[in-house]
Scaffold this motif. Sequence first.
Motif, PDB file in Angstrom:
ATOM      1  N   LYS A 332     -92.708 -62.541  53.742  1.00 47.93           N
ATOM      2  CA  LYS A 332     -91.408 -63.156  54.007  1.00 47.93           C
ATOM      3  C   LYS A 332     -90.403 -62.799  52.911  1.00 47.93           C
ATOM      4  O   LYS A 332     -89.248 -62.436  53.197  1.00 47.93           O
ATOM      5  N   TRP A 333     -90.873 -62.864  51.659  1.00 48.08           N
ATOM      6  CA  TRP A 333     -89.962 -62.533  50.549  1.00 48.08           C
ATOM      7  C   TRP A 333     -89.614 -61.048  50.536  1.00 48.08           C
ATOM      8  O   TRP A 333     -88.506 -60.668  50.155  1.00 48.08           O
ATOM      9  N   MET A 334     -90.563 -60.211  50.933  1.00 44.87           N
ATOM     10  CA  MET A 334     -90.277 -58.780  50.996  1.00 44.87           C
ATOM     11  C   MET A 334     -89.162 -58.511  51.993  1.00 44.87           C
ATOM     12  O   MET A 334     -88.255 -57.702  51.748  1.00 44.87           O
ATOM     13  N   HIS A 335     -89.191 -59.235  53.124  1.00 45.44           N
ATOM     14  CA  HIS A 335     -88.117 -59.103  54.116  1.00 45.44           C
ATOM     15  C   HIS A 335     -86.772 -59.511  53.503  1.00 45.44           C
ATOM     16  O   HIS A 335     -85.745 -58.857  53.734  1.00 45.44           O
ATOM     17  N   THR A 336     -86.812 -60.579  52.704  1.00 50.27           N
ATOM     18  CA  THR A 336     -85.575 -61.035  52.038  1.00 50.27           C
ATOM     19  C   THR A 336     -85.070 -59.989  51.052  1.00 50.27           C
ATOM     20  O   THR A 336     -83.865 -59.713  50.979  1.00 50.27           O
ATOM     21  N   PHE A 337     -86.016 -59.405  50.293  1.00 51.14           N
ATOM     22  CA  PHE A 337     -85.620 -58.385  49.301  1.00 51.14           C
ATOM     23  C   PHE A 337     -84.995 -57.170  49.988  1.00 51.14           C
ATOM     24  O   PHE A 337     -84.025 -56.589  49.493  1.00 51.14           O
ATOM     25  N   VAL A 338     -85.566 -56.778  51.133  1.00 50.50           N
ATOM     26  CA  VAL A 338     -85.015 -55.642  51.893  1.00 50.50           C
ATOM     27  C   VAL A 338     -83.590 -55.959  52.329  1.00 50.50           C
ATOM     28  O   VAL A 338     -82.666 -55.144  52.186  1.00 50.50           O
ATOM     29  N   ASP A 339     -83.413 -57.170  52.862  1.00 49.13           N
ATOM     30  CA  ASP A 339     -82.093 -57.581  53.337  1.00 49.13           C
ATOM     31  C   ASP A 339     -81.089 -57.614  52.187  1.00 49.13           C
ATOM     32  O   ASP A 339     -79.955 -57.130  52.316  1.00 49.13           O
ATOM     33  N   GLU A 340     -81.499 -58.176  51.046  1.00 51.97           N
ATOM     34  CA  GLU A 340     -80.607 -58.251  49.884  1.00 51.97           C
ATOM     35  C   GLU A 340     -80.259 -56.861  49.377  1.00 51.97           C
ATOM     36  O   GLU A 340     -79.114 -56.580  49.009  1.00 51.97           O
ATOM     37  N   HIS A 341     -81.260 -55.983  49.344  1.00 48.78           N
ATOM     38  CA  HIS A 341     -81.035 -54.608  48.855  1.00 48.78           C
ATOM     39  C   HIS A 341     -80.043 -53.867  49.744  1.00 48.78           C
ATOM     40  O   HIS A 341     -79.115 -53.208  49.259  1.00 48.78           O
ATOM     41  N   CYS A 342     -80.236 -54.005  51.056  1.00 48.05           N
ATOM     42  CA  CYS A 342     -79.382 -53.274  51.995  1.00 48.05           C
ATOM     43  C   CYS A 342     -77.963 -53.832  52.038  1.00 48.05           C
ATOM     44  O   CYS A 342     -76.993 -53.093  52.173  1.00 48.05           O
ATOM     45  N   MET A 343     -77.842 -55.150  51.922  1.00 47.21           N
ATOM     46  CA  MET A 343     -76.534 -55.785  52.053  1.00 47.21           C
ATOM     47  C   MET A 343     -75.819 -55.974  50.720  1.00 47.21           C
ATOM     48  O   MET A 343     -74.728 -56.539  50.664  1.00 47.21           O
ATOM     49  N   TYR A 345     -73.503 -55.147  47.714  1.00 44.47           N
ATOM     50  CA  TYR A 345     -72.319 -54.288  47.561  1.00 44.47           C
ATOM     51  C   TYR A 345     -72.395 -53.522  46.250  1.00 44.47           C
ATOM     52  O   TYR A 345     -72.803 -54.065  45.219  1.00 44.47           O
ATOM     53  N   ASN A 346     -72.022 -52.256  46.306  1.00 43.42           N
ATOM     54  CA  ASN A 346     -71.957 -51.430  45.100  1.00 43.42           C
ATOM     55  C   ASN A 346     -70.590 -51.623  44.447  1.00 43.42           C
ATOM     56  O   ASN A 346     -69.852 -52.543  44.787  1.00 43.42           O
ATOM     57  N   ALA A 349     -66.442 -50.584  48.072  1.00 50.09           N
ATOM     58  CA  ALA A 349     -66.330 -51.656  49.057  1.00 50.09           C
ATOM     59  C   ALA A 349     -67.398 -51.538  50.146  1.00 50.09           C
ATOM     60  O   ALA A 349     -67.257 -52.115  51.210  1.00 50.09           O
ATOM     61  N   GLU A 350     -68.470 -50.781  49.913  1.00 52.89           N
ATOM     62  CA  GLU A 350     -69.497 -50.619  50.927  1.00 52.89           C
ATOM     63  C   GLU A 350     -70.843 -51.099  50.402  1.00 52.89           C
ATOM     64  O   GLU A 350     -71.101 -51.087  49.196  1.00 52.89           O
ATOM     65  N   THR A 351     -71.702 -51.554  51.326  1.00 49.87           N
ATOM     66  CA  THR A 351     -73.030 -52.029  50.949  1.00 49.87           C
ATOM     67  C   THR A 351     -73.922 -50.829  50.655  1.00 49.87           C
ATOM     68  O   THR A 351     -73.584 -49.680  50.952  1.00 49.87           O
ATOM     69  N   ARG A 352     -75.098 -51.151  50.077  1.00 49.55           N
ATOM     70  CA  ARG A 352     -76.054 -50.082  49.766  1.00 49.55           C
ATOM     71  C   ARG A 352     -76.486 -49.377  51.050  1.00 49.55           C
ATOM     72  O   ARG A 352     -76.601 -48.151  51.088  1.00 49.55           O
ATOM     73  N   PHE A 353     -76.720 -50.156  52.106  1.00 51.83           N
ATOM     74  CA  PHE A 353     -77.136 -49.577  53.387  1.00 51.83           C
ATOM     75  C   PHE A 353     -76.040 -48.666  53.940  1.00 51.83           C
ATOM     76  O   PHE A 353     -76.311 -47.555  54.407  1.00 51.83           O
ATOM     77  N   GLU A 354     -74.795 -49.124  53.858  1.00 53.92           N
ATOM     78  CA  GLU A 354     -73.670 -48.304  54.327  1.00 53.92           C
ATOM     79  C   GLU A 354     -73.577 -47.007  53.538  1.00 53.92           C
ATOM     80  O   GLU A 354     -73.352 -45.932  54.107  1.00 53.92           O
ATOM     81  N   MET A 355     -73.776 -47.104  52.215  1.00 52.40           N
ATOM     82  CA  MET A 355     -73.696 -45.916  51.370  1.00 52.40           C
ATOM     83  C   MET A 355     -74.782 -44.900  51.756  1.00 52.40           C
ATOM     84  O   MET A 355     -74.525 -43.701  51.917  1.00 52.40           O
ATOM     85  N   LEU A 356     -76.042 -45.395  51.944  1.00 50.46           N
ATOM     86  CA  LEU A 356     -77.149 -44.502  52.290  1.00 50.46           C
ATOM     87  C   LEU A 356     -76.934 -43.873  53.661  1.00 50.46           C
ATOM     88  O   LEU A 356     -77.150 -42.667  53.845  1.00 50.46           O
ATOM     89  N   ILE A 357     -76.491 -44.711  54.632  1.00 50.85           N
ATOM     90  CA  ILE A 357     -76.269 -44.190  55.985  1.00 50.85           C
ATOM     91  C   ILE A 357     -75.132 -43.167  55.982  1.00 50.85           C
ATOM     92  O   ILE A 357     -75.222 -42.102  56.616  1.00 50.85           O
ATOM     93  N   ASN A 358     -74.052 -43.486  55.257  1.00 50.36           N
ATOM     94  CA  ASN A 358     -72.907 -42.552  55.199  1.00 50.36           C
ATOM     95  C   ASN A 358     -73.303 -41.232  54.553  1.00 50.36           C
ATOM     96  O   ASN A 358     -72.885 -40.165  54.994  1.00 50.36           O
ATOM     97  N   GLU A 359     -74.115 -41.303  53.492  1.00 43.76           N
ATOM     98  CA  GLU A 359     -74.574 -40.067  52.836  1.00 43.76           C
ATOM     99  C   GLU A 359     -75.381 -39.217  53.814  1.00 43.76           C
ATOM    100  O   GLU A 359     -75.189 -38.001  53.918  1.00 43.76           O
ATOM    101  N   LYS A 360     -76.301 -39.887  54.535  1.00 43.50           N
ATOM    102  CA  LYS A 360     -77.143 -39.157  55.486  1.00 43.50           C
ATOM    103  C   LYS A 360     -76.303 -38.637  56.649  1.00 43.50           C
ATOM    104  O   LYS A 360     -76.509 -37.520  57.135  1.00 43.50           O
TER     105      LYS A 360
END
Length: 600
Positions: A332-343, A345-346, A349-360
């Motif tokens: 359960k906590w791992m799921h939370t850590f994933v969510d926190e990591h992805c959401m 903000y760097n 003005a974009e989240t980590r997930f947005e940055m990774l997706i945009n790069e790819k």
Amino acid sequence: IKRHEENAAALALEQEEMIKQKAADLALQQEEIREKAAALALEQEVMIKRHEENAAALVLEQEEMIKEKAAAETIKEKAAALSLEQEEMIKEKAAAETIKEKAAALSLEQEEMIKRHEENAAALALEQEEMIKEKAAALALEQEEMIKRHEENAAALALKQEQKIREKAAALALQQEKMIKEKAAALACEQEVIREKAAALALEQEEMIKRHEEQAAALALEQEEMIKRHEEQAAALALEQEEMIKKKAAALALEQEKTMKAIELLFKKLSDCIESYFNETVENMIFNDMKQKSYFKEKSVFKAKVLECLLDKNDFKQYKDYLVQPEQCFRKWMHTFVDEHCMKYNNTAETRFEMLINEKFHGCVKHVKSAIDNTDCLNFSSWIKNFAKSLKKNGLILQDTELLMTEDSSPSWTEENHVKMFKEDFLLNFKSLKINIPTFYENVKVKVQAYVWENLKKTILGCTACCPFCKEMCDKAEKCGKGEFHTVELHRPQCLGRYTWVDSKDIVVEVCSTLVKSERTKFRNSHTNEEFVYCKDYKSCYADWHIEPLDIKNPPKYWKYVTYTFREDIAKWCGGSSNSVPEEWKKVSEEKARESIRVF
């Protein structure tokens, strides 16, 4: 008249050439005069240098004489010093009369010598000064005479050259004047002849003009007839061209329709291709990005991270979930850590997930543009096949390409320009391709969390067996094989495994290592069929566990804090009392508890 004009022009050119030649000769003579003047100037400079060198030598000679005079001055000073020394000696040895007389004689002799030296030096200086003055005066006179001679020679030479130039110019002017008069007379005769010929020519021209006018009238009639025929042909041609333009316009419209349909289909297939690529790679992309986190590298660090989060929550229910089902809690906590990591903000003005997706995504766009640029073929079907191959090299699989090669959707390329236009139109449409990242994240979040959790289990979670007493998870980062023992370095108070003392019903705050060392302490549970077994003989029930027997008075600070903070909740959960919890544990603050797990 033309011949006379040509003759006059030729004569003028000839005269101009002669004048130029004379001017050039004169310039050469002037150049020679300048060279001679320059040579004379150089000669004067050489003479001046020699005079300067003589003057310098004379100055050096004077300096030598001055040095000799200075040496004489030095001798005089030494004699004065010697005289003083002698006077001292005379004062000290007043009794020695003989020595005094000799010293006096010596002093007189030295004074005479000094006087002679001074006289000689003065005479020498006067003599040198006279010599310098005489030589300088003679040198100056000699230089003045030489300069005057050179000036007189230069002036005479200049007058002579000027006289020659004037004489030559006067002769040339007379010669030119004579030639011009002779040519003018001959020209006048020729002009008279030309006038007669011009009159005859004028009559001949009038007759020719009449003939030309008659021919022009006949030609005008012929041209009018030709213009009429051309106008009729042009009208027929215009009708024919109009028909051709209509046919070509219809064909072009059909071709454009096919091209737009091909672009739309290719755009749809490429969108599906990129979406599929992202769906297949997003889990691994997030996992690889999170691997850099410290809690992804060691089991103890991950466990400490979860414990710190539980400390922040300060909720016994969540602690109970962790104690009863630690693996599920970790998940359960791992799921939370994933969510926190992805959401998270760097700096932008974009989240980590947005940055990774945009790069790819930008990488995919780059691959698509490269494939388009590097694919050239006049046949559309072949172009699509080559384009798909180029994309496949970079992991982008274009599905159902045969749907793009049907007759209705395949444009007919006949020129390279058609291919270029298709590429430009497609790239223009491709720019509009975007990914709705928030929606995409919601669609893939569950599988990303599951993927990261499964990889975490494989890489660092390892053995998930729990201590039979305190329920602490085995420390080993790999599954324990046959013949291997489960171990825990730091056991918790056993009340966290729901153990109480039978007689007092107090919760057990001692740790496992202390109890297995005891000779008297016993335990019972479902594994012992509720029969008492000595703690030291725990292996009779749990052969695959090894608990190091140690006399540990103080459990880890973290669990001291948790046990004391939630003592009533723990006692209620265990069905006992909290009287056994030491009051000293109250001294452990939340910050100290936090620091105790940060060592991992």
